[in-house]
Design an enzyme around this catalytic site. Sequence first.
Site, short mmCIF file in Angstrom:
data_model
loop_
_atom_site.label_atom_id
_atom_site.label_comp_id
_atom_site.label_asym_id
_atom_site.label_seq_id
_atom_site.Cartn_x
_atom_site.Cartn_y
_atom_site.Cartn_z
N GLY A 149 0.83 -1.21 0.00
CA GLY A 149 0.00 0.00 0.00
C GLY A 149 0.86 1.25 0.00
N ARG B 145 19.35 10.62 -4.19
CA ARG B 145 20.32 11.70 -3.98
C ARG B 145 21.51 11.21 -3.15
NH1 ARG B 145 17.18 16.84 -4.82
NH2 ARG B 145 16.73 16.52 -7.03
N GLY C 241 5.83 -2.09 3.69
CA GLY C 241 5.42 -2.59 5.00
C GLY C 241 5.72 -4.06 5.17
N ILE D 278 0.92 3.55 6.13
CA ILE D 278 0.16 4.47 6.99
C ILE D 278 -0.23 3.79 8.30
CG2 ILE D 278 -0.76 5.79 5.04
CD1 ILE D 278 -3.50 4.40 5.63
N ASP D 279 -0.12 2.45 8.36
CA ASP D 279 -0.64 1.72 9.52
C ASP D 279 0.22 1.86 10.78
OD1 ASP D 279 -2.69 0.89 7.93
OD2 ASP D 279 -2.14 -1.23 7.89
N ARG E 44 -26.22 13.97 16.18
CA ARG E 44 -26.15 12.61 15.66
C ARG E 44 -24.97 11.83 16.25
NH1 ARG E 44 -27.65 14.00 9.38
NH2 ARG E 44 -29.78 13.27 9.50
N ARG F 289 -5.53 -2.26 9.13
CA ARG F 289 -5.98 -3.64 8.95
C ARG F 289 -5.86 -4.45 10.24
NH1 ARG F 289 -3.62 -5.54 3.73
NH2 ARG F 289 -1.85 -4.61 4.77
N SER G 193 -24.14 15.07 20.27
CA SER G 193 -23.49 14.32 19.19
C SER G 193 -22.37 13.48 19.79
CB SER G 193 -22.94 15.29 18.16
OG SER G 193 -21.93 16.08 18.74
O1 F6P Z 1 -1.52 -1.29 4.77
C1 F6P Z 1 -2.05 -0.05 4.49
C2 F6P Z 1 -3.53 -0.17 4.22
O2 F6P Z 1 -4.00 1.10 3.87
C3 F6P Z 1 -4.38 -0.78 5.33
O3 F6P Z 1 -4.69 0.14 6.35
C4 F6P Z 1 -5.57 -1.26 4.58
O4 F6P Z 1 -6.19 -2.33 5.26
C5 F6P Z 1 -4.98 -1.73 3.30
O5 F6P Z 1 -3.77 -1.02 3.11
C6 F6P Z 1 -5.86 -1.52 2.08
O6 F6P Z 1 -5.23 -2.07 0.99
P1 F6P Z 1 -5.72 -1.86 -0.51
O7 F6P Z 1 -5.43 -0.44 -0.90
O8 F6P Z 1 -4.92 -2.84 -1.29
O9 F6P Z 1 -7.17 -2.12 -0.51
#
Ligand code: F6P
Length: 350
Positions: free
Chosen positions: A20, A34, A111, A136-137, A172, A181, A225
Amino acid sequence: MSNKKVENKFKKVAVLTSGGDAPGMNAAIRAVVRGAVFYGIDVCGIVRGYDGLIKGDIIPMDGYSVSNIIQRGGTILKSARSDEFRTKEGRAAAFENIKKHNIDGIVAIGGNGTFTGAKIFFAEYGVPTVGVPGTIDNDLYGTDFTVGYDTAVNTALSGIDKIRDTADAHDRIFFVEVMGRDSGYIAIRSAIGGGAELAMIPETKTSTSYVIEKLKEVSSHSKSSHIIVVAEGDEEGNAQEIANRVKRAVPHLDIKVTNLGHIQRGGSPTAADRVLASRLGLGALEGLLEGRSNVMAGVINRSLVYTSFEDAIFKKKSYNKELVRMIEILSGRSYRFRVNDKDRVPYKEE
Ligand code: F6P
């Protein structure tokens, strides 16, 4: 490492991004390229990660090819999750291209999946590889933060801020799903920064019945809310599933669900991510030139460290329990953490 041109076995290194994408990957590519130019080493880019290595999609790079990319999200080298690289045949084809292009070492930005591939490839063919944690995880052991995490949190936060406006206007309840994930790092930080009432994360057993109980209690007092942040990997299900259960239990409440989805993966990297990516990109390259391999570069307590791929992949990075504890207290609602009342404790250790 001194700032002198290194005399060693490395004449050419390759850089790739895989898995990802994450904001800051371009800044990391720039640092590797660089850095290589600085040390007088040839550098090439592998397009679409391991798939590109198998197909021979390999391009020469120089200082100019990474101009004007430090501020850009995505990855100029593109990314993929390669099924073929999981096979022996795929890796054999990849090694043929390593030989063909005279590649002496690889910097792999990605990752868990990326490092698993690199580890197996190293075991089979001995191609030196150093990793840059780009996801990003933030779920990799061996670094306080991964490249892209800070940007993703800020993106989630700007979404939550907007949801808060409309949630407040209509009294709300919003269940907001964020990425992660197998991890709740984005959820924890965006919940605190966004002033949410609760974060439901995979690292803890979060009880939907606790949420229901608290929402019943609050609605009988006054209208208000609520924002409940749900990490996509929460064991109770996704935000929609949890919200459906809550709706059935408290049908009089106005409950909405927003999944922030892939917007969290894009956008211009924050300053923190650009600096981290630059440091880790150069750190990975210099580690490679110093003879390291099968390791990931990371920053822990402001120092550059190298952690084996094995540990980076399999060791569990501990989440910050103190941050989780704070969420409900700081929400200032009638949510209360009752230490000795088991049924009312929202977070149970697994
Ligand atoms: O590993 C980064 C991530 O954004 C997870 O948070 C998410 O579960 C997964 O990739 C989604 O993957 P894809 O973009 O392949 O659906």
